[in-house]
Design a protein around this motif. Structure first.
Motif, short mmCIF file in Angstrom:
data_model
loop_
_atom_site.label_atom_id
_atom_site.label_comp_id
_atom_site.label_asym_id
_atom_site.label_seq_id
_atom_site.Cartn_x
_atom_site.Cartn_y
_atom_site.Cartn_z
N GLY A 47 24.63 -27.93 -26.20
CA GLY A 47 24.02 -29.22 -25.88
C GLY A 47 23.17 -29.15 -24.62
O GLY A 47 22.06 -29.69 -24.56
N GLU A 48 23.67 -28.46 -23.62
CA GLU A 48 22.93 -28.30 -22.36
C GLU A 48 21.67 -27.48 -22.56
O GLU A 48 20.61 -27.78 -21.99
CB GLU A 48 23.82 -27.66 -21.29
CG GLU A 48 23.16 -27.56 -19.93
CD GLU A 48 22.80 -28.90 -19.31
OE1 GLU A 48 21.81 -28.93 -18.53
OE2 GLU A 48 23.46 -29.92 -19.58
N ILE A 97 19.93 -27.30 -25.31
CA ILE A 97 19.00 -28.18 -26.01
C ILE A 97 18.36 -29.15 -25.04
O ILE A 97 17.15 -29.37 -25.06
CB ILE A 97 19.72 -28.92 -27.17
CG1 ILE A 97 20.10 -27.92 -28.27
CG2 ILE A 97 18.84 -30.05 -27.72
CD1 ILE A 97 21.02 -28.48 -29.33
N LYS A 98 19.17 -29.71 -24.15
CA LYS A 98 18.66 -30.68 -23.17
C LYS A 98 17.61 -30.02 -22.25
O LYS A 98 16.55 -30.60 -22.01
CB LYS A 98 19.81 -31.24 -22.33
CG LYS A 98 19.38 -32.29 -21.34
CD LYS A 98 20.57 -32.88 -20.61
CE LYS A 98 20.12 -33.96 -19.66
NZ LYS A 98 21.27 -34.61 -19.00
N ARG A 141 14.43 -29.52 -24.14
CA ARG A 141 13.74 -30.80 -24.34
C ARG A 141 13.06 -31.25 -23.06
O ARG A 141 11.92 -31.72 -23.08
CB ARG A 141 14.72 -31.88 -24.80
CG ARG A 141 14.07 -33.26 -24.90
CD ARG A 141 15.04 -34.33 -25.25
NE ARG A 141 16.16 -34.49 -24.35
CZ ARG A 141 16.13 -35.16 -23.19
NH1 ARG A 141 15.00 -35.69 -22.76
NH2 ARG A 141 17.22 -35.28 -22.47
N TRP A 199 20.72 -37.26 -31.32
CA TRP A 199 20.22 -36.28 -30.36
C TRP A 199 21.04 -36.34 -29.07
O TRP A 199 21.46 -35.31 -28.54
CB TRP A 199 18.74 -36.52 -30.06
CG TRP A 199 18.12 -35.39 -29.28
CD1 TRP A 199 18.27 -35.13 -27.95
CD2 TRP A 199 17.30 -34.35 -29.80
NE1 TRP A 199 17.58 -34.00 -27.60
CE2 TRP A 199 16.97 -33.51 -28.72
CE3 TRP A 199 16.79 -34.07 -31.06
CZ2 TRP A 199 16.17 -32.39 -28.87
CZ3 TRP A 199 15.99 -32.95 -31.20
CH2 TRP A 199 15.68 -32.12 -30.11
N HIS A 200 21.29 -37.55 -28.57
CA HIS A 200 22.10 -37.71 -27.36
C HIS A 200 23.52 -37.20 -27.57
O HIS A 200 24.11 -36.58 -26.67
CB HIS A 200 22.10 -39.16 -26.88
CG HIS A 200 20.84 -39.55 -26.19
ND1 HIS A 200 20.44 -39.00 -24.99
CD2 HIS A 200 19.89 -40.45 -26.52
CE1 HIS A 200 19.29 -39.53 -24.62
NE2 HIS A 200 18.94 -40.41 -25.54
N GLU A 230 23.29 -33.40 -27.35
CA GLU A 230 23.10 -32.95 -25.96
C GLU A 230 24.36 -33.12 -25.13
O GLU A 230 24.66 -32.29 -24.27
CB GLU A 230 21.95 -33.71 -25.30
CG GLU A 230 20.58 -33.24 -25.72
CD GLU A 230 19.46 -33.86 -24.90
OE1 GLU A 230 19.73 -34.72 -24.03
OE2 GLU A 230 18.30 -33.48 -25.14
N ASN A 231 25.10 -34.19 -25.37
CA ASN A 231 26.33 -34.46 -24.62
C ASN A 231 27.55 -33.80 -25.25
O ASN A 231 28.67 -34.00 -24.77
CB ASN A 231 26.55 -35.97 -24.51
CG ASN A 231 25.48 -36.63 -23.68
OD1 ASN A 231 25.09 -36.11 -22.64
ND2 ASN A 231 24.98 -37.77 -24.12
#
Length: 81
Positions: free
Chosen positions: A20-21, A23-24, A27, A48-49, A52-53
């Motif tokens: 997730g991190e 991906i963040k 982005r 998506w959130h 990411e989380n």
């Protein structure tokens, strides 16, 4: 003669800590808005959130990961080899 098709699916679930991190960060390095990135990848903003989380209720599919990789132009290192 009529036939019936039978499909066999194999499910493999594997943990990818920090996905997730990654991906963040990818982005955040992109010039497009989150709305545009979600539209381009076919992933809703809410989902998506959650990704990411790392707060998804069930494993995300490899297809979603590949769509995110293509949209962001990155290799997230997700492999089942």
């Amino acid at each position: 003669m009529l036939t019936v098709q039978v499909k066999k699916s194999i499910v493999i679930v594997k943990d990818f800590p920090g996905l997730g991190e990654r991906i963040k960060k990818a982005r955040e390095g992109d010039k497009r808005s989150l709305t545009q990135i979600c539209k381009d990848s076919g992933v809703s903003r809410t989902y998506w959130h959650q990704i990411e989380n790392e707060a998804t209720l069930s494993p995300i599919t490899e297809d979603i990961v590949r769509k995110i990789e293509v949209t962001l132009g990155v290799d997230l290192g997700v492999s089942f080899d």
